[in-house]
Each structure stands twice: as C-alpha cells, then as structure tokens.
Design a protein around this motif. Structure first.
Motif, PDB file in Angstrom:
ATOM      1  N   TYR A 160      84.334  59.462  38.261  1.00 38.51           N
ATOM      2  CA  TYR A 160      85.461  60.064  38.688  1.00 38.51           C
ATOM      3  C   TYR A 160      85.330  60.998  39.763  1.00 38.51           C
ATOM      4  O   TYR A 160      84.823  62.152  40.838  1.00 38.51           O
ATOM      5  N   TRP A 161      83.164  61.005  39.897  1.00 38.37           N
ATOM      6  CA  TRP A 161      82.290  61.186  40.551  1.00 38.37           C
ATOM      7  C   TRP A 161      82.529  60.959  41.895  1.00 38.37           C
ATOM      8  O   TRP A 161      82.645  61.872  43.804  1.00 38.37           O
ATOM      9  N   GLY A 162      82.405  59.837  42.375  1.00 35.25           N
ATOM     10  CA  GLY A 162      83.016  58.455  43.225  1.00 35.25           C
ATOM     11  C   GLY A 162      83.557  59.706  43.522  1.00 35.25           C
ATOM     12  O   GLY A 162      83.691  59.742  45.098  1.00 35.25           O
ATOM     13  N   TRP A 163      84.796  59.754  43.218  1.00 30.47           N
ATOM     14  CA  TRP A 163      86.120  59.508  43.987  1.00 30.47           C
ATOM     15  C   TRP A 163      85.534  61.193  44.153  1.00 30.47           C
ATOM     16  O   TRP A 163      86.746  61.747  45.115  1.00 30.47           O
TER      17      TRP A 163
ATOM     18  N   VAL B 134      68.741  64.309  47.316  1.00 29.74           N
ATOM     19  CA  VAL B 134      67.585  65.514  48.240  1.00 29.74           C
ATOM     20  C   VAL B 134      68.966  66.127  49.072  1.00 29.74           C
ATOM     21  O   VAL B 134      68.634  66.417  49.782  1.00 29.74           O
ATOM     22  N   ASN B 135      70.051  65.323  49.334  1.00 31.08           N
ATOM     23  CA  ASN B 135      70.832  65.708  49.896  1.00 31.08           C
ATOM     24  C   ASN B 135      71.778  67.226  49.371  1.00 31.08           C
ATOM     25  O   ASN B 135      71.291  68.175  50.232  1.00 31.08           O
ATOM     26  N   LEU B 136      71.466  67.103  48.335  1.00 32.89           N
ATOM     27  CA  LEU B 136      72.236  68.406  47.241  1.00 32.89           C
ATOM     28  C   LEU B 136      71.567  69.427  47.062  1.00 32.89           C
ATOM     29  O   LEU B 136      71.325  70.723  46.987  1.00 32.89           O
TER      30      LEU B 136
ATOM     31  N   ALA C 181      77.457  78.464  39.889  1.00 35.49           N
ATOM     32  CA  ALA C 181      78.900  78.104  40.570  1.00 35.49           C
ATOM     33  C   ALA C 181      78.612  78.003  41.868  1.00 35.49           C
ATOM     34  O   ALA C 181      79.561  78.147  42.259  1.00 35.49           O
ATOM     35  N   ALA C 182      77.656  78.470  42.545  1.00 39.06           N
ATOM     36  CA  ALA C 182      77.137  77.239  43.612  1.00 39.06           C
ATOM     37  C   ALA C 182      77.978  76.124  43.941  1.00 39.06           C
ATOM     38  O   ALA C 182      77.912  75.240  42.902  1.00 39.06           O
ATOM     39  N   ALA C 183      78.746  75.540  44.635  1.00 38.41           N
ATOM     40  CA  ALA C 183      78.836  74.380  44.748  1.00 38.41           C
ATOM     41  C   ALA C 183      78.215  72.885  45.165  1.00 38.41           C
ATOM     42  O   ALA C 183      79.049  72.433  44.571  1.00 38.41           O
TER      43      ALA C 183
ATOM     44  N   ALA D 164      77.355  70.766  40.509  1.00 38.09           N
ATOM     45  CA  ALA D 164      78.389  69.619  39.459  1.00 38.09           C
ATOM     46  C   ALA D 164      78.004  68.622  40.380  1.00 38.09           C
ATOM     47  O   ALA D 164      77.220  67.381  38.957  1.00 38.09           O
ATOM     48  N   PHE D 165      77.624  68.182  41.925  1.00 44.55           N
ATOM     49  CA  PHE D 165      77.481  66.816  42.393  1.00 44.55           C
ATOM     50  C   PHE D 165      75.696  66.656  41.449  1.00 44.55           C
ATOM     51  O   PHE D 165      75.616  65.553  41.370  1.00 44.55           O
ATOM     52  N   LEU D 166      75.390  67.698  42.129  1.00 40.08           N
ATOM     53  CA  LEU D 166      73.825  67.657  41.486  1.00 40.08           C
ATOM     54  C   LEU D 166      73.599  67.318  40.684  1.00 40.08           C
ATOM     55  O   LEU D 166      72.630  66.633  40.025  1.00 40.08           O
TER      56      LEU D 166
END
Length: 135
Positions: free
Chosen positions: A33-36, A96-98, A122-124, A127-129
């Motif tokens: 899911y996260w990869g997508w 590092v990126n996030l 709530a920051a963009a 979730a990815f981080l």
C-alpha cells in the motif's frame, strides 16, 4: 482462581502466537500500500518537475530543478525497492528525504510537535515518514 489464571495465560500465548504469525503478511500489505502511494507521489513529481522545481526555489533550496528530479527519482524508485529483499536501504534514503521535507517544507508543523501535535500529525510527510520508520 488458578484455573482462570492458567486459561488467561493460554489465551495470552495463543494471541501473541497469532500476532507473531501475522507480522510478515501485515508488513507486506503495508509495504504494498505504502509503495503504491509513494510511487504515485514520485510519478506525479516526475511529470511535473517544473512545478516542483519552482516550489523548491521558493523554499530557497540550491539547484531546485536538479533537486526536484533527484527527490522524484528517490520517491519513485524507493517505492519499488521497498518490496525488494533489502528494504532498509531504501527506507534510510526515504527517512532522510521525509525528515528534510519536515525541516525545510513544513517547519511550522515540525516546531509545533509539542505545542500542537495535531498540526504535526496532519502534515503531508507524516504518514510516509512513520511508515518508513516502521518498515
């Protein structure tokens, strides 16, 4: 009373055996899911490099066009390498990126970590981080 304690301990052991058994499939589902989601984000950046470069220029980043291409490639390729046999390498790049996305692009949310945690969550990049740290 001791029969109850023995029964509770059995349930406890069975529950954690089940959780342990389901850990790998759960992580696979999270990675898929996260990869997508990450692939879509990177793909969108790759197709709108000029817009991303302009946004990076407003943030004051050096070489914004090159940085936009690099970040888009990191996100897009990390989505596929997260499914590889060595996902921790790609997760290190993404972490590092996030983290830098928080520090540079969403500093206000980062600084409100203690004062207003809802803004931080709530920051963009949140979730990815979090998933990059979990996986």
């Amino acid at each position: 009373m001791s029969k109850l304690i023995v029964k509770v301990r059995q349930w406890h052991a069975q529950f954690f055996d089940l959780v342990s058994y389901l850990q790998s499939p759960f992580l696979l589902i999270v990675r898929l899911y996260w990869g997508w989601q990450l692939a879509q984000s990177g793909w969108g950046k790759l197709h709108h490099l000029s817009n991303v470069g302009e946004y990076f220029a407003t943030l004051g980043l050096p070489m914004p066009a090159q940085m936009a291409a690099f970040i888009a490639c990191v996100e897009f390729s990390a989505a596929f390498s997260s499914l590889s046999a060595w996902p921790r390498g790609s997760q290190a790049w993404l972490t590092v990126n996030l983290t830098m996305a928080y520090v540079i692009g969403d500093r206000e949310a980062l600084l409100s970590f203690f004062s207003d945690p809802d803004k931080f969550v709530a920051a963009a990049p949140f979730a990815f981080l979090m998933v990059a740290l979990i996986v």
